[in-house]
Design a protein around this motif. Sequence first.
Motif, mmCIF file in Angstrom:
data_model
loop_
_atom_site.group_PDB
_atom_site.id
_atom_site.type_symbol
_atom_site.label_atom_id
_atom_site.label_comp_id
_atom_site.label_asym_id
_atom_site.label_seq_id
_atom_site.Cartn_x
_atom_site.Cartn_y
_atom_site.Cartn_z
ATOM 1 N N ASP A 1 0.821 -1.217 0.000
ATOM 2 C CA ASP A 1 0.000 0.000 0.000
ATOM 3 C C ASP A 1 0.856 1.268 0.000
ATOM 4 N N PRO A 2 1.755 1.473 0.989
ATOM 5 C CA PRO A 2 2.571 2.697 0.936
ATOM 6 C C PRO A 2 3.493 2.741 -0.282
ATOM 7 N N LEU A 3 3.977 1.593 -0.750
ATOM 8 C CA LEU A 3 4.838 1.595 -1.935
ATOM 9 C C LEU A 3 4.057 2.020 -3.175
ATOM 10 N N SER A 4 2.836 1.523 -3.297
ATOM 11 C CA SER A 4 2.037 1.860 -4.480
ATOM 12 C C SER A 4 1.417 3.248 -4.395
ATOM 13 N N SER A 5 1.302 3.793 -3.190
ATOM 14 C CA SER A 5 0.697 5.119 -3.029
ATOM 15 C C SER A 5 1.474 6.195 -3.771
ATOM 16 N N VAL A 6 2.768 5.953 -4.011
ATOM 17 C CA VAL A 6 3.560 6.948 -4.744
ATOM 18 C C VAL A 6 3.057 7.098 -6.171
ATOM 19 N N SER B 1 -7.263 1.877 -3.725
ATOM 20 C CA SER B 1 -6.213 1.164 -4.459
ATOM 21 C C SER B 1 -6.773 0.491 -5.700
ATOM 22 N N VAL B 2 -7.880 -0.212 -5.545
ATOM 23 C CA VAL B 2 -8.473 -0.912 -6.687
ATOM 24 C C VAL B 2 -8.969 0.084 -7.733
ATOM 25 N N ALA B 3 -9.652 1.148 -7.291
ATOM 26 C CA ALA B 3 -10.154 2.154 -8.237
ATOM 27 C C ALA B 3 -9.007 2.836 -8.977
ATOM 28 N N SER B 4 -7.914 3.111 -8.264
ATOM 29 C CA SER B 4 -6.753 3.735 -8.895
ATOM 30 C C SER B 4 -6.101 2.780 -9.899
ATOM 31 N N GLY B 5 -6.026 1.506 -9.550
ATOM 32 C CA GLY B 5 -5.489 0.518 -10.486
ATOM 33 C C GLY B 5 -6.322 0.423 -11.745
ATOM 34 N N VAL B 6 -7.637 0.436 -11.583
ATOM 35 C CA VAL B 6 -8.535 0.409 -12.744
ATOM 36 C C VAL B 6 -8.331 1.662 -13.592
#
Length: 679
Positions: free
Chosen positions: A39-44, A128-133
Amino acid sequence: MFNVPSALKRLVIGQAMRSEELGETLLPKRLALPIFASDPLSSVAYATEEILLVLTVGGTAFLYLTPWIAAGVVALMAVVVMSYRQVVHAYPSGGGSYEVVTSNLGPNAGLVVAASLLVDYVMTVAVSVASGVDNIISAFPGLGSYRVLMAVLFVAILAAVNLRGVRESGKAFAAPTYLFIGGIMLMVITGLLKAAFGHPPVASSAQYAIIPVDHKDTLAGLGLLMLGLRAFASGCTALTGVEAISNGVPAFRSPKSKNAATTMAVMGITAVVMFIGITWLALIAKVHKTTDTCQLLNYPGDCHTASQPTVIAQLAASIFGGDHSFLFYFIQAVTALVLILAANTAFNGFPLLASILAQHRYLPRQMHTRGDRLAFSNGIIALAAVNMLLLWAYKADVTNLIHLYILGVFTSFTLSQIGMVRHWNELLTTETDPKIRGGALRSRVINSFGAVVTALVLVIVMITKFTEGAWLAVVAAVLLFGMMRGIRRHYDSVSDELSVDDPHAESVRPSKVHGIVLVSKIHKPTLRALGYAQAFRPDTLEALSVAVEKDATDELRERWAEFDIQVPLKVLDSPYREITKPVVAYVRSVRRDSPRDAVAVFIPEYVVGRWWEHLLHNQSALWLKSRLLFTPGVMVISVPWQLSSSSRADHPARRAPGSVRRGEPAANKDVAGSVHKVG
């Protein structure tokens, strides 16, 4: 016989594991990083974008604030990571912020943190899921109409993988996380080298001027300060999930605290480097990102329906030679994948925290039950269900969901740092060893500074996000707090009611036991119930039937005499064809006549194996049982008769050894199919 539901379950989550295999699920650092820090790694991937979205309300005039805001986020990340490294050493049993606050500030403060974190875990999955989409749609715009469907499907996949167990999910998610880190590092290094050699990347949006929402002349003084604070609060999304490692210390291999602290340090350094690199490149490439595409002057196409590519997509296209290059698609793929998998941090943190709360009697005890693969299955399923509803309600829109985010995490940050300060104060009052005192003093300084900084950020987030939707997160946390208090009061009340003060006084035997066998007609289940009741040797025993139809009652009496059954038959009149009321009234009259006696009611029942058989059998005895259970001094005993169709169901003997777990239905009735009463 082949059981389709059982086979599908085994296919999705795998074979059941024995409880003693729990040690085999403990994680090495290389797997713990993608599980707890995704989560914190992908938040960037979206933290820089959130800063730019706020600053562009004034056009491009205030983009000069970006480096200063990014520096503030980096400093805050360093403080929080150092603070939580103290937590994992001081509280290695897990629970993180909740345990720290409960131990040092009291149970109510601990519940505030727990409620805030549970809400934040839910939002972590949704955002996270919405951002990935979003990143998938940036690469393939034609998929925009399937946004919600894709989001819900990804949540279901994440839940299924996590139901297979912590170690299994770590193996599945490790490669995408490390590929994302490698891809972003490659993009940052390549972009900075190009800029150093005089060929800086230029984003596709750099050519568009931005129409200010608020004119720059009106944004001065307090207005400019508020704009900067809003941008800082949005950038703080980079810190979400930092506390997950402190919650999951028990999942690490020994030495647990040391490994958890090392993993947290690696996570912090990696996230900071990637965030700085992305922000720096966004400024070099002149990325212009707005909440409304129509703010971009001379934007081609219909700005009302078109959506802008994400910051990551624009940078990848400008650095790697366009939006059709292999590396562009690689960056988009790993970014989308890791953003979706970032939800895995919540899929580990939420069930762990819910399990601890259930242990402390603040949530239903089923939340503490481990499933077939030794994961906290009920927590995983609950988190997935809530997120599917949330994504559907908000149409998987990151812009709308982000406002509900990060409020809970900074509440837990602040209270946990205050709790750690009190922890060190208490230690210093009793400790005399100079070396230990020196370490405690340093830790107290770190946590004190962390408490002040995170409290300021919490205030900023509350002021800037509250009216934009964060109030919903506050309401949800308050409702959760009240619900957990209510559950604890209920469990405490039941415990007090059931506690035994004097074993001799509480275990007084009844003077007599009156046995009653419910009968509708003479068949095998009835005869088994009569034999079972006689084996109990009650002081009195009688069969009880209700005269609903005269012919059926006469036939019952005749066959009773014909079979010479040595149990008296009593038939109750029922002029209004009621069954439940006459039986309940009769049983209560027995109790009323002999209040020191007990009444044992034997109910013949049969077991079926096909779902449609549920609809074909009388359920009157089910109502009888439910009514009788509320009568003091009455024991209801079910005597089952398995029909041939029940062999189709999954029997306990077919299950893996040790797979019957605490929290399953009493006697596991559904293992042999559905039970129906013969009425």
